[in-house]
Scaffold this motif. Structure first.
Motif, short mmCIF file in Angstrom:
data_model
loop_
_atom_site.label_atom_id
_atom_site.label_comp_id
_atom_site.label_asym_id
_atom_site.label_seq_id
_atom_site.Cartn_x
_atom_site.Cartn_y
_atom_site.Cartn_z
N PRO A 224 0.80 10.16 -2.01
CA PRO A 224 -0.65 9.93 -2.16
C PRO A 224 -1.30 10.75 -3.26
O PRO A 224 -2.04 10.21 -4.10
CB PRO A 224 -1.20 10.28 -0.78
N ASP A 225 -1.07 12.06 -3.29
CA ASP A 225 -1.70 12.89 -4.32
C ASP A 225 -1.20 12.53 -5.71
O ASP A 225 -1.98 12.50 -6.68
CB ASP A 225 -1.44 14.37 -4.04
N TYR B 126 0.83 -1.19 0.00
CA TYR B 126 0.00 0.00 0.00
C TYR B 126 0.87 1.25 0.00
O TYR B 126 1.99 1.25 0.53
CB TYR B 126 -0.91 0.03 1.22
N VAL B 127 0.32 2.32 -0.57
CA VAL B 127 0.97 3.63 -0.51
C VAL B 127 0.62 4.27 0.83
O VAL B 127 -0.56 4.34 1.21
CB VAL B 127 0.52 4.52 -1.68
N ASP C 180 -0.35 6.84 3.54
CA ASP C 180 -1.16 8.05 3.47
C ASP C 180 -1.32 8.67 4.86
O ASP C 180 -2.40 9.10 5.25
CB ASP C 180 -2.53 7.73 2.87
N THR D 60 -2.84 9.26 -6.92
CA THR D 60 -4.25 9.50 -7.23
C THR D 60 -4.39 10.23 -8.57
O THR D 60 -5.23 9.88 -9.41
CB THR D 60 -4.92 10.33 -6.12
#
Length: 267
Positions: A226-227, A139-140, A142, A230
């Protein structure tokens, strides 16, 4: 821009931190078992980078890996291969790419500044998914990011046939979304995952963009994720063409700091 570059150049200074460990080759099944999602990305048999499976069919890496060295041409998608857990000629799973995207905010021309490094993120969509039972993705991260211990798993020049892990290196500081690490990186380490272990199983807090020398010390540069991830997923869904980019080299600070910009794909 100049202010951000200056901040990055001055970020590192001697401080009391935990002991940074040596890089160690994951040369047994037992040692490599937890890191199968980290793999080698090969580009037409001519260059390679490191990358990490973050979903069944998405591999996270550095944006600059997606371009042919010394040109502004993308690697042909059908020549890109991801080999999860690659070691001694064998992989847990190998897949070809169906699509690839570099972040649209990544500056395509000129030196890789600290700001450009924050957008040096790419995604590769695999033609066929890899079973999560076979290769559990990472997972990234966050959550909160602060200076302190991290780990890294990567490939690199001279150690391209097996993953190497640095159990503990340090995130020294950050300027905005750019981060500075003392992790041991080299050519081929572009796109390698930097892990935080504060929430149980490691989560990816950054990927390696390049290397600079600050006050005579070799430092790795990464970014918050995270950004960027996305935005890249949205970019791929909208089928926005990835920007054409030339190979870039990091430039930080003045000449008296012994800077050596580096792009980590094999020459």
């Amino acid at each position: 821009m100049k202010g951000l570059m200056l901040i990055l150049a001055l970020l590192w200074a001697p401080m009391a931190v935990a002991q940074t460990t040596q890089l160690r080759t994951l040369d047994t099944d037992y040692a490599a078992a937890s890191w199968k999602a980290v793999g080698r990305i090969d580009f037409g048999g001519r260059a390679f980078c490191s990358g990490t499976l973050i979903t069944r069919d998405l591999v996270l890496t550095a944006a600059h890996c997606l371009y042919q060295p010394g040109t502004d041409k993308l690697w042909p998608t059908d020549g890109i291969r991801f080999s999860a857990g690659f070691r001694d000629g064998q992989a847990v799973a190998t897949r070809r790419a169906a699509d690839a995207a570099a972040h649209a905010g990544f500056e395509p021309v000129g030196a890789l500044t600290a700001q450009n490094a924050t957008y040096d993120v790419g995604l590769i969509k695999l033609a066929e998914p890899i079973s999560t039972f076979e290769v559990p993705p990472f997972y990234v991260h966050d959550g909160r990011i602060s200076p302190g211990p991290v780990s890294i798993v990567s490939y690199g020049r001279g150690r391209e046939n097996a993953q190497s892990r640095q159990k503990e290196c340090q995130m020294l500081d950050r300027a905005g979304d750019a981060m500075v690490f003392d992790c041991d990186v080299t050519f081929g380490s572009s796109g390698a995952p930097v892990f935080t272990h504060r929430n149980g199983r490691g989560q990816i807090m950054s990927v390696i963009s390049g290397m600079v020398r600050i006050q005579g010390q070799k430092r790795a540069i990464g970014m918050t994720l995270p950004d960027r991830v996305t935005e890249l997923k949205r970019q791929m869904r909208m089928q926005v063409a990835a920007p054409v980019a030339k190979v870039r080299r990091i430039t930080v600070g003045g000449g008296n700091r012994g800077n050596t910009g580096a792009k980590f794909v094999r020459p």
